[in-house]
Design a protein around this motif. Structure first.
Motif, PDB file in Angstrom:
ATOM      1  N   GLU A 106       0.818  -1.201   0.000  1.00 47.81           N
ATOM      2  CA  GLU A 106       0.000   0.000   0.000  1.00 47.81           C
ATOM      3  C   GLU A 106       0.860   1.262   0.000  1.00 47.81           C
ATOM      4  N   ASP A 107       2.046   1.191   0.605  1.00 46.73           N
ATOM      5  CA  ASP A 107       2.898   2.374   0.740  1.00 46.73           C
ATOM      6  C   ASP A 107       3.801   2.623  -0.459  1.00 46.73           C
ATOM      7  N   GLY A 108       4.053   1.576  -1.273  1.00 46.86           N
ATOM      8  CA  GLY A 108       4.956   1.751  -2.396  1.00 46.86           C
ATOM      9  C   GLY A 108       5.527   0.424  -2.864  1.00 46.86           C
ATOM     10  N   VAL A 109       6.733   0.480  -3.419  1.00 47.24           N
ATOM     11  CA  VAL A 109       7.339  -0.702  -4.014  1.00 47.24           C
ATOM     12  C   VAL A 109       8.743  -0.906  -3.467  1.00 47.24           C
ATOM     13  N   THR A 110       8.998  -2.096  -2.937  1.00 45.01           N
ATOM     14  CA  THR A 110      10.347  -2.516  -2.579  1.00 45.01           C
ATOM     15  C   THR A 110      10.920  -3.274  -3.765  1.00 45.01           C
ATOM     16  N   PHE A 111      12.131  -2.931  -4.168  1.00 44.57           N
ATOM     17  CA  PHE A 111      12.699  -3.544  -5.369  1.00 44.57           C
ATOM     18  C   PHE A 111      14.212  -3.638  -5.250  1.00 44.57           C
ATOM     19  N   ARG A 112      14.786  -4.413  -6.140  1.00 41.60           N
ATOM     20  CA  ARG A 112      16.232  -4.563  -6.230  1.00 41.60           C
ATOM     21  C   ARG A 112      16.757  -3.737  -7.403  1.00 41.60           C
ATOM     22  N   SER A 113      17.851  -3.023  -7.175  1.00 44.56           N
ATOM     23  CA  SER A 113      18.470  -2.253  -8.236  1.00 44.56           C
ATOM     24  C   SER A 113      18.929  -3.164  -9.359  1.00 44.56           C
ATOM     25  N   HIS A 114      18.661  -2.773 -10.595  1.00 43.33           N
ATOM     26  CA  HIS A 114      19.137  -3.544 -11.738  1.00 43.33           C
ATOM     27  C   HIS A 114      20.645  -3.354 -11.925  1.00 43.33           C
ATOM     28  N   ILE A 115      21.238  -2.402 -11.204  1.00 46.92           N
ATOM     29  CA  ILE A 115      22.668  -2.125 -11.335  1.00 46.92           C
ATOM     30  C   ILE A 115      23.502  -3.052 -10.461  1.00 46.92           C
ATOM     31  N   ASP A 116      23.147  -3.129  -9.165  1.00 46.33           N
ATOM     32  CA  ASP A 116      23.978  -3.903  -8.233  1.00 46.33           C
ATOM     33  C   ASP A 116      23.184  -4.823  -7.309  1.00 46.33           C
ATOM     34  N   GLY A 117      21.860  -4.900  -7.506  1.00 45.43           N
ATOM     35  CA  GLY A 117      21.047  -5.786  -6.682  1.00 45.43           C
ATOM     36  C   GLY A 117      20.699  -5.259  -5.313  1.00 45.43           C
ATOM     37  N   SER A 118      21.097  -4.031  -4.981  1.00 46.67           N
ATOM     38  CA  SER A 118      20.801  -3.466  -3.667  1.00 46.67           C
ATOM     39  C   SER A 118      19.306  -3.209  -3.515  1.00 46.67           C
ATOM     40  N   ALA A 119      18.825  -3.256  -2.283  1.00 47.63           N
ATOM     41  CA  ALA A 119      17.401  -3.099  -1.994  1.00 47.63           C
ATOM     42  C   ALA A 119      17.022  -1.624  -1.885  1.00 47.63           C
ATOM     43  N   HIS A 120      15.852  -1.282  -2.425  1.00 47.04           N
ATOM     44  CA  HIS A 120      15.383   0.102  -2.406  1.00 47.04           C
ATOM     45  C   HIS A 120      13.869   0.125  -2.235  1.00 47.04           C
ATOM     46  N   PHE A 121      13.374   1.300  -1.865  1.00 52.54           N
ATOM     47  CA  PHE A 121      11.925   1.492  -1.726  1.00 52.54           C
ATOM     48  C   PHE A 121      11.549   2.846  -2.317  1.00 52.54           C
ATOM     49  N   ILE A 122      10.533   2.851  -3.169  1.00 47.88           N
ATOM     50  CA  ILE A 122       9.957   4.097  -3.680  1.00 47.88           C
ATOM     51  C   ILE A 122       8.441   3.990  -3.600  1.00 47.88           C
ATOM     52  N   GLY A 123       7.842   4.978  -3.008  1.00 50.98           N
ATOM     53  CA  GLY A 123       6.391   5.112  -2.983  1.00 50.98           C
ATOM     54  C   GLY A 123       6.021   6.487  -3.511  1.00 50.98           C
ATOM     55  N   PRO A 124       4.766   6.851  -3.440  1.00 50.69           N
ATOM     56  CA  PRO A 124       4.352   8.157  -3.971  1.00 50.69           C
ATOM     57  C   PRO A 124       5.048   9.338  -3.298  1.00 50.69           C
ATOM     58  N   ARG A 125       5.221   9.280  -1.978  1.00 55.94           N
ATOM     59  CA  ARG A 125       5.913  10.381  -1.279  1.00 55.94           C
ATOM     60  C   ARG A 125       7.369  10.455  -1.712  1.00 55.94           C
ATOM     61  N   GLU A 126       8.015   9.286  -1.765  1.00 56.19           N
ATOM     62  CA  GLU A 126       9.428   9.256  -2.154  1.00 56.19           C
ATOM     63  C   GLU A 126       9.619   9.734  -3.589  1.00 56.19           C
ATOM     64  N   SER A 127       8.722   9.340  -4.481  1.00 53.09           N
ATOM     65  CA  SER A 127       8.831   9.766  -5.868  1.00 53.09           C
ATOM     66  C   SER A 127       8.724  11.282  -5.981  1.00 53.09           C
ATOM     67  N   MET A 128       7.796  11.874  -5.231  1.00 53.68           N
ATOM     68  CA  MET A 128       7.659  13.329  -5.244  1.00 53.68           C
ATOM     69  C   MET A 128       8.895  14.003  -4.660  1.00 53.68           C
ATOM     70  N   GLU A 129       9.471  13.416  -3.614  1.00 58.21           N
ATOM     71  CA  GLU A 129      10.685  13.985  -3.006  1.00 58.21           C
ATOM     72  C   GLU A 129      11.855  13.950  -3.981  1.00 58.21           C
ATOM     73  N   ILE A 130      12.002  12.829  -4.688  1.00 57.89           N
ATOM     74  CA  ILE A 130      13.097  12.703  -5.649  1.00 57.89           C
ATOM     75  C   ILE A 130      12.917  13.715  -6.776  1.00 57.89           C
ATOM     76  N   GLN A 131      11.717  13.802  -7.321  1.00 51.96           N
ATOM     77  CA  GLN A 131      11.473  14.723  -8.432  1.00 51.96           C
ATOM     78  C   GLN A 131      11.588  16.181  -7.989  1.00 51.96           C
ATOM     79  N   ARG A 132      11.265  16.450  -6.731  1.00 50.34           N
ATOM     80  CA  ARG A 132      11.445  17.806  -6.201  1.00 50.34           C
ATOM     81  C   ARG A 132      12.928  18.157  -6.133  1.00 50.34           C
ATOM     82  N   ALA A 133      13.746  17.203  -5.696  1.00 50.93           N
ATOM     83  CA  ALA A 133      15.192  17.438  -5.622  1.00 50.93           C
ATOM     84  C   ALA A 133      15.790  17.609  -7.020  1.00 50.93           C
ATOM     85  N   LEU A 134      15.266  16.873  -7.990  1.00 50.95           N
ATOM     86  CA  LEU A 134      15.752  17.008  -9.363  1.00 50.95           C
ATOM     87  C   LEU A 134      15.379  18.368  -9.948  1.00 50.95           C
ATOM     88  N   GLY A 135      14.240  18.911  -9.524  1.00 48.46           N
ATOM     89  CA  GLY A 135      13.834  20.237  -9.981  1.00 48.46           C
ATOM     90  C   GLY A 135      13.251  20.267 -11.384  1.00 48.46           C
TER      91      GLY A 135
END
Length: 363
Positions: A106-135
């Motif tokens: 419900e909060d988002g998606v846990t996934f493995r990086s296609h680059i190195d297999g490391s674990a990550h999480f992105i949900g709607p809040r995180e996506s907005m935060e990332i795009q805000r930082a990108l500007g």
């Protein structure tokens, strides 16, 4: 953001989309710069071929170099030296396409990086935060890209989750960024209409149709294109994501869409497929070895004005990087010039005949 429809010809329409860093003429095609670079072409060359806006990718920029690095540089525009508008997609499609081990909650998606297999999480809040930082200028709501094929029940649950995430994105976006919602619903018309209705009630700045060109037959994609544009607000930009070949774009413009992106012109260029007004050319074919004519005599790009099919054939056979660059310049110019011709045809109330004549020559 200020969007105005300037002229209509049937359902096809021209418009102006004013953003802080520039005004776009619609229908518009956005070259794809997945990792902050449109492959094989520099920013000043993008201007030369007529690009007004480019697309960058939230998922990829988050993984590498990281939004903090981009923010430290003064934002994505300064980081990549592009002072015109940028649209960033939310990362939902890349999580779907590049991370088969993803886990959706419900909060988002846990996934493995296609680059190195490391674990990550992105949900709607995180996506907005990332795009805000990108500007970026236009940001996309975080969605689940429904796989094809999917059952009706799964597709319904998926679009309802996308709707709930869209509401969270709407609460977490910050001006002056412009936020577009993404309509899902798979291949089911009633679910597509349900998704559109729910998102329209939230009053986003613009509306996109996602989850097409993900493996479904082309006739189904065109069916979705045909009925979806009319279901989106007429006073907001309509964006068809990830589509497509020129014939697909013409069909979508005819239906009433305004914005497009696709990797086809750059990807096919790298593999030696060049698009001309008389169809596609496989430049590596031996018949072009001694063909000393321009690639496309009707084209005004740098490649066609300065080089021959024979030379492009030689570069391709020799594996020279210049060949990829010249091919990319041509294919992007071809797409962006097609959009200019589309806009002119609509303004002159002759889009239907233009489409028929153009496809007749191209095919």
């Amino acid at each position: 953001m200020d969007f105005r429809v300037l002229h209509t010809d049937g359902n096809a329409r021209t418009g102006r989309l004013a953003l802080a860093r520039g005004t776009l003429s619609t229908p518009v095609f956005m070259p794809v710069g997945t990792m902050g670079a449109v492959k094989a072409i520099s920013p000043h060359e993008l201007l030369d071929v007529g690009a007004e806006i480019i697309l960058c990718n939230t998922y990829h920029m988050y993984l590498r170099p990281g939004q903090e690095t981009v923010a430290e540089a003064g934002g994505l525009h300064k980081f990549i030296n592009w002072d015109r508008p940028i649209l960033t997609d939310s990362g939902g499609f890349q999580v779907y396409s590049l991370s088969p081990l993803r886990k959706i909650s419900e909060d988002g998606v846990t996934f493995r990086s296609h680059i190195d297999g490391s674990a990550h999480f992105i949900g709607p809040r995180e996506s907005m935060e990332i795009q805000r930082a990108l500007g970026s200028d236009i940001v996309m709501a975080f969605d689940e890209c429904t796989p094809y094929p999917s059952t009706y029940d799964y597709t319904l649950k998926s679009l309802e989750l996308t709707t709930r995430w869209a509401e969270i994105c709407l609460k977490n976006v910050e001006k002056p960024q412009t936020l577009f919602a993404i309509v899902q619903g798979g291949v089911f018309k009633d679910l597509r209409l349900q998704s559109a209705r729910q998102l329209k009630d939230m009053n986003f700045d613009g509306y996109a149709v996602g989850g097409v060109s993900v493996g479904e037959p082309k006739e189904i994609m065109h069916e979705i294109i045909g009925y979806m544009a009319a279901e989106l607000p007429s006073d907001k930009p309509r964006y068809l994501m990830g589509v497509g070949f020129p014939e697909d774009i013409l069909a979508a413009v005819e239906a009433g869409f305004d914005m497009f992106d696709c990797v086809i012109p750059t990807r096919t260029a790298r593999h030696g497929t060049l698009l001309t007004t008389h169809g596609r050319i496989i430049i590596g074919n031996s018949r072009f070895r001694r063909d000393h004519t321009p690639l496309d005599s009707d084209c005004g790009c740098y490649t066609c004005l300065n080089f021959t099919r024979s030379y492009l054939n030689h570069l391709y056979k020799a594996g020279e990087i210049l060949g990829i660059r010249l091919n990319t310049i041509h294919n992007l110019y071809f797409y962006l010039d097609l959009m200019k011709k589309i806009r002119a045809a609509i303004e002159q109330d002759r889009f239907s005949s233009f489409k028929m004549d153009w496809l007749s020559a191209y095919q």
